[in-house]
Enzyme design. Structure first.
Site, mmCIF file in Angstrom:
data_model
loop_
_atom_site.group_PDB
_atom_site.id
_atom_site.type_symbol
_atom_site.label_atom_id
_atom_site.label_comp_id
_atom_site.label_asym_id
_atom_site.label_seq_id
_atom_site.Cartn_x
_atom_site.Cartn_y
_atom_site.Cartn_z
ATOM 1 N N GLU A 24 0.813 -1.223 0.000
ATOM 2 C CA GLU A 24 0.000 0.000 0.000
ATOM 3 C C GLU A 24 0.847 1.274 0.000
ATOM 4 O O GLU A 24 0.500 2.242 -0.685
ATOM 5 C CB GLU A 24 -0.959 0.007 1.196
ATOM 6 C CG GLU A 24 -2.176 -0.906 1.035
ATOM 7 C CD GLU A 24 -1.867 -2.369 1.336
ATOM 8 O OE1 GLU A 24 -0.737 -2.658 1.766
ATOM 9 O OE2 GLU A 24 -2.751 -3.216 1.150
ATOM 10 N N HIS B 230 -11.343 -5.255 8.359
ATOM 11 C CA HIS B 230 -11.885 -5.099 7.009
ATOM 12 C C HIS B 230 -13.252 -4.424 7.046
ATOM 13 O O HIS B 230 -14.061 -4.622 6.151
ATOM 14 C CB HIS B 230 -12.035 -6.465 6.312
ATOM 15 C CG HIS B 230 -10.750 -7.129 5.947
ATOM 16 N ND1 HIS B 230 -9.907 -7.672 6.875
ATOM 17 C CD2 HIS B 230 -10.151 -7.327 4.747
ATOM 18 C CE1 HIS B 230 -8.855 -8.196 6.276
ATOM 19 N NE2 HIS B 230 -8.963 -8.000 4.975
#
Lengths: 335, 327
Positions: A68, A137
């Site tokens: 990321e 998540h």
């Protein structure tokens, strides 16, 4: 006088509205590209980039390693040198992995460089609980980014907003974070086929009303409309406002509403403590104190990580019932 | 690699300009005239100069917190640099960035950076852009031994090799991550070894020898320009001054004898000896280069000191872009 046949109202799901916007944006500007984990060959785990690889090729629809920080930095370097990147971060929770790039680099470079940089970068991501994906998540972390000067943050509440806000975000010359809510990706609504923008920084009155204002973000907009219907029986005529853009926030539209209705509540899916609703509530009391007949209420998730078990997760999630209950509780406190 | 006399003199001139710029800036900081903290590049000049002589204005670099030398070597305007160090409206960043964010996008200098390890991901983005736009521009990413322990370096190195991006990773191994000696912050001796983990060449270079830097950088930059992918160059160098300023913060972390030993291989002295031996630069001509650099630096300091501070109203400017890229 010519009459134009009204076009059939086309209803498509939220997920297709995003994919359609990406395709149209990439067709209109060759400098737009998308990079992220599994966005190309797989079309993203949410399906938001499906079909793009075939049309635009691997140079413009870029599968990345699971890195990321690397992906976000790549977006910044590309934006600073003339491209218009869209960086897809699969789950908003993963933003924590690339916070330096977003917060210390992307948001500040223009200012630190005395205005010489232009960073037309879109960060596209998925927030929200309700899918049994547990604590890493499922978060709604939009408040973190609204707190950082240099970033803009939008949160679409449905398919029409998803397309129009994404188009505005990509065309904007600033870093804009688009925070989608994964549990409404299947929601269907009318979405014009042609490319269009929803202006950033402008709120939308979703449901007009006269004696109570609910200001809601993302999925809580549709839940608030449901709550408003429930509250008709209580003699309330609730106005529901969707700010659409959280940063910059359209204080004016909200304050005008509250001056008319005299009562307000803010609702979001994120944890209530320190959520963006706290800022909204503070602005309402600053700008409309003399008009308020009750404290400004807040609905958000309780102060806990998102649980896994569906039973616990249901307990965690804000919804229409909880919003309606909080409105009734507030009215009990009315002066 | 054949080096023309012109290039040799250019190398020397860039190094002297960095040295002079930094020595004067250090004095001004310690005299309290320049606010904040300066991380000075003295001792490492051969690296910036040896790399930068190969680059065009359209090639980009990413820099570090020790970034003045990179911008001086890339042709930065000394007046705008000093004005920025002084926090003046006429500075590169209108006084909003200071030493750690000094930048010149027109020269491809994508900014000094206050975050260790921030450069590599930005550098691969610029390199991606160069390739995407069909140019043969190259991006050079400067970073230190300390930054080679940040995850960002590893992510960027992997992606650069994977996408065969036109980027060169230029590691300035000055032996210390802030005050922590290299052997106390990583188990490898040669950071260049890490290149193997990403499928790119890794080369150890004497960072005190401007000609060695020139040669290694030339090959890596040519390789990147030809579309053959990234290279990791590790320049063994040394910080003559402290982590911050000249005398620094009084932290005892190395012996004076060690500094003196490295100073025997002063990169500016080394290149001057070499050029004198080759009959390219007489001691008088070398002295003239130093004098010219000092005159330029003094002019820049005078410009900065005579420049206005930003208006208070500038506080809220330059946060967002108001123009639109697409109608």
């Amino acid at each position: 006088m010519t009459t134009i046949e009204a076009p059939a109202t086309r209803e498509i799901p939220y997920v297709s509205a995003i994919a359609e916007a990406f395709g149209q944006l990439m067709r209109e500007d060759p400098n737009v590209f998308i990079a992220g984990e599994d966005v190309a060959l797989y079309g993203s785990v949410f399906g938001v980039t499906r079909g793009l690889l075939k049309e635009f090729g691997p140079q413009r629809v870029v599968d990345t390693p699971i890195s990321e920080s690397g992906i976000m930095g790549l977006g910044l370097g590309a934006a600073a040198t003339g491209l218009r990147p869209v960086i897809d971060i699969m789950f908003m929770d993963f933003m924590a992995v690339c916070m330096d790039e977003v917060v210390n680099q992307i948001a500040k470079i223009k200012y630190m460089f005395g205005g010489t940089a232009r960073i037309p970068l879109t960060i596209h991501t998925m927030a929200g609980a309700g899918t049994s994906m547990a604590a890493q998540h499922s978060q709604s972390l939009e408040a973190w980014f609204c707190h950082i000067p240099g970033l803009k943050v939008v949160m679409p509440s449905g398919p029409y907003e998803a397309k129009g806000l994404l188009v505005a975000a990509v065309r904007d010359d600033n870093p804009v974070m688009v925070v989608n809510t994964k549990t409404i990706l299947g929601m269907k609504a009318h979405v014009p086929e042609q490319i269009y923008e929803i202006p950033l920084g402008k709120a939308n009155v979703v449901r007009p009303g006269s004696n109570f204002t609910i200001l809601a973000t993302g999925r809580m907009v549709s839940e608030s409309v449901k709550a408003a219907e429930m509250l008709v029986a209580d003699g309330l005529d609730v106005e529901v406002i969707d700010p659409r853009t959280l940063q910059p926030f359209d204080t004016e539209t909200v304050v005008q509403s509250v001056r008319k209705t005299h009562r307000a509540l803010v609702a979001h899916e994120a944890v209530r403590f320190g959520g963006i609703g706290a800022e909204f509530a503070a602005q309402i009391q600053e700008e409309a104190f003399d008009y308020l007949d009750a404290p400004v209420g807040r609905v958000g998730a309780p102060f806990t990580p998102v649980p896994f078990s569906p039973v616990l997760e249901k307990e965690y999630m804000p919804n229409a019932e909880k919003i309606a209950a909080e409105v009734r509780r507030l009215l009990g406190k009315q002066a | 690699m054949d080096i023309s006399n012109g290039v040799l003199l250019d190398l020397h001139r860039r190094m002297v300009r960095i040295r002079t710029f930094e020595e004067e800036a250090g004095k001004l900081m310690e005299a309290g005239k320049i606010p904040g903290a300066l991380h000075l590049y003295v001792g490492e000049e051969a690296v910036a100069a040896g790399v930068m002589v190969h680059l065009r204005d359209s090639d980009q670099i990413t820099s570090t917190h020790r970034g003045h030398g990179h911008l001086v070597a890339k042709g930065g305007d000394l007046r705008k640099m000093y004005a920025e160090l002084y926090g003046r409206a006429t500075g590169y960043c209108k006084g909003k960035g200071g030493s750690m964010h000094i930048s010149d996008l027109d020269l491809g200098m994508l900014g000094a950076n206050g975050i260790v390890g921030a450069g590599p991901p930005i550098a691969i983005g610029a390199a991606f852009s160069n390739k995407y736009r069909g140019t043969d521009n190259v991006t050079v990413c400067f970073f230190g031994d300390g930054a080679s322990n940040e995850g960002t370096f590893h992510e960027a190195a992997n992606m650069a090799a994977l996408y065969k991006l036109p980027v060169v990773f230029a590691c300035e191994n000055n032996g210390f991550g802030e005050f922590t000696r290299q052997e106390r912050h990583q188990a490898v001796h040669d950071i260049a070894d890490r290149a193997a983990g990403y499928g790119m060449p890794g080369i150890v270079v004497d960072g005190m020898d401007a000609l060695a830097v020139y040669e290694a950088a030339g090959e890596a930059i040519a390789r990147a320009r030809a579309g053959s992918g990234p290279t990791l160059l590790e320049f063994k160098t040394y910080r003559f001054f402290d982590h911050v300023g000249i005398r620094g913060m009084g932290v005892i972390y190395r012996e004076d004898a060690e500094v003196l030993q490295w100073r025997e291989r002063d990169p500016v002295g080394l290149v001057e000896t070499r050029l004198a031996e080759q009959g390219i630069l007489s001691p008088e001509a070398a002295a003239a280069v130093h004098e010219a650099a000092l005159a330029d630096v003094r002019d820049a300091i005078a410009f900065a000191e005579a420049s206005p501070f930003p208006e208070p109203g500038a506080l809220m400017e330059d946060i967002y872009t108001v123009s639109r890229g697409v109608a």
